[in-house]
Scaffold this motif. Structure first.
Motif, short mmCIF file in Angstrom:
data_model
loop_
_atom_site.label_atom_id
_atom_site.label_comp_id
_atom_site.label_asym_id
_atom_site.label_seq_id
_atom_site.Cartn_x
_atom_site.Cartn_y
_atom_site.Cartn_z
N ARG A 230 -3.63 9.80 -1.19
CA ARG A 230 -4.24 8.49 -1.82
C ARG A 230 -4.80 7.56 -0.85
O ARG A 230 -5.93 6.96 -0.91
N ARG B 162 -8.07 9.04 0.41
CA ARG B 162 -9.04 8.86 -0.38
C ARG B 162 -9.63 7.34 -0.40
O ARG B 162 -10.94 6.87 -0.49
N THR B 163 -8.65 6.52 -0.75
CA THR B 163 -8.98 5.02 -1.00
C THR B 163 -9.54 4.15 0.04
O THR B 163 -10.32 3.36 -0.09
N ARG B 164 -9.13 4.58 1.26
CA ARG B 164 -9.55 3.84 2.63
C ARG B 164 -10.88 4.73 2.91
O ARG B 164 -11.39 4.19 4.17
N GLU C 259 0.81 -1.29 0.05
CA GLU C 259 -0.22 -0.18 0.09
C GLU C 259 0.75 1.19 0.08
O GLU C 259 0.54 2.36 -0.28
#
Length: 286
Positions: free
Chosen positions: A214, A217-219, A156
């Motif tokens: 990032r 946002r993604t999590r 990640e």
């Protein structure tokens, strides 16, 4: 980045600013504030660190925490972690009182280059986030699952290729990636980062900022990032939380980092100057 929450800024001698946008998105986890402070004060060693601080932070927000040395930025993180109890007021994390070892919170402390860690591999450092506090048969039996979690976290943060490298051979930016990976192991919904950009050159600083944005946002993960310089973060943060003289101001950067707001916060004339696309605070020791 998340949508903004209806949060008014109030300071001694300064009326509330206009609320931020209240347009809502559907969160990936239950709605409701992630962090709530209500008239919180903290005294340490007979010294007042925070005074009557009130604010709310919602799911998925990316917040930069600013202020001069000694303003209480690291103290605030320790309050949220349950390491320091406030002298007055109420603190709620996901609707509950702060407690030590809350797996919903990931934390990366202030980073100092790990030059003395001669035999420590990158994956070992990250693994401390799972079992740095225990040892024994249970730890050994969980080895396969443990390694899978470590490799997932390394992936990640774009550091899987570093897994077997000695930590002392890694750059400051690479070591910071490992500390963030360590903080992600419990699948937190709140990530607290204390000065993750210190000791980094401009290139690595930008890489770490992009990485954290990032991940947020993604999590759908709320992030509080303590820093001394907000300029590199302006394109990605939702709001800023500015601490000074025990007081706090929170809002969009253009609301908080102004001459009027900071002068009220410091109780002294402060000028904010914009030049070459950067904001400079003049007239106080920041």
């Amino acid at each position: 980045m998340s949508t903004q929450h209806d949060q008014r800024l109030s300071l001694p001698g300064l009326g509330p600013l206009a609320p931020t946008s209240t347009e809502e998105e559907q969160p990936a986890h239950p709605a409701g504030p992630v962090i709530e402070l209500e008239r919180v004060s903290v005294c340490l060693g007979g010294r007042s660190i925070l005074q009557d601080v009130t604010f709310t932070i919602g799911p998925g927000e990316f917040i930069a925490v600013l202020g001069p040395n000694g303003a209480g930025k690291s103290t605030l993180l320790k309050v949220l972690l349950g390491l320091i109890r406030p002298s007055a007021g109420q603190v709620r994390i996901f609707g509950q009182a702060p407690r030590r070892g809350n797996r919903l919170i990931g934390y990366a402390p202030q980073h100092r280059l790990l030059e003395g860690a001669i035999s420590l591999r990158a994956r070992d450092l990250v693994g401390f986030g799972l079992d740095g506090h225990r040892w024994g048969p249970g730890w050994l039996r969980a080895g396969g699952r443990r390694q899978a979690l470590i490799e997932q976290a390394l992936t990640e943060v774009d550091a899987l290729a570093l897994a077997d490298m000695p930590v002392n051979q890694l750059s400051g930016g690479e070591q910071q990636r490992l500390l963030i990976a360590q903080a992600l192991l419990s699948q937190p919904r709140l990530l607290l980062l204390d000065e993750p950009l210190s000791n980094l050159d401009i290139s690595h600083e930008q890489e770490i900022i992009a990485l954290i944005a990032r991940l947020s946002r993604t999590r759908g993960m709320t992030v509080l990032l303590v820093t001394h310089d907000v300029n590199p973060l302006l394109p990605v943060v939702d709001r800023v939380l500015y601490l000074a003289r025990g007081h706090a101001a929170i809002g969009k950067p253009e609301q908080v980092i102004t001459s009027a707001t900071l002068s009220a916060l410091y109780g002294a004339p402060v000028e904010v100057v914009e030049a070459l696309g950067r904001l400079f605070v003049v007239g106080v020791d920041i």
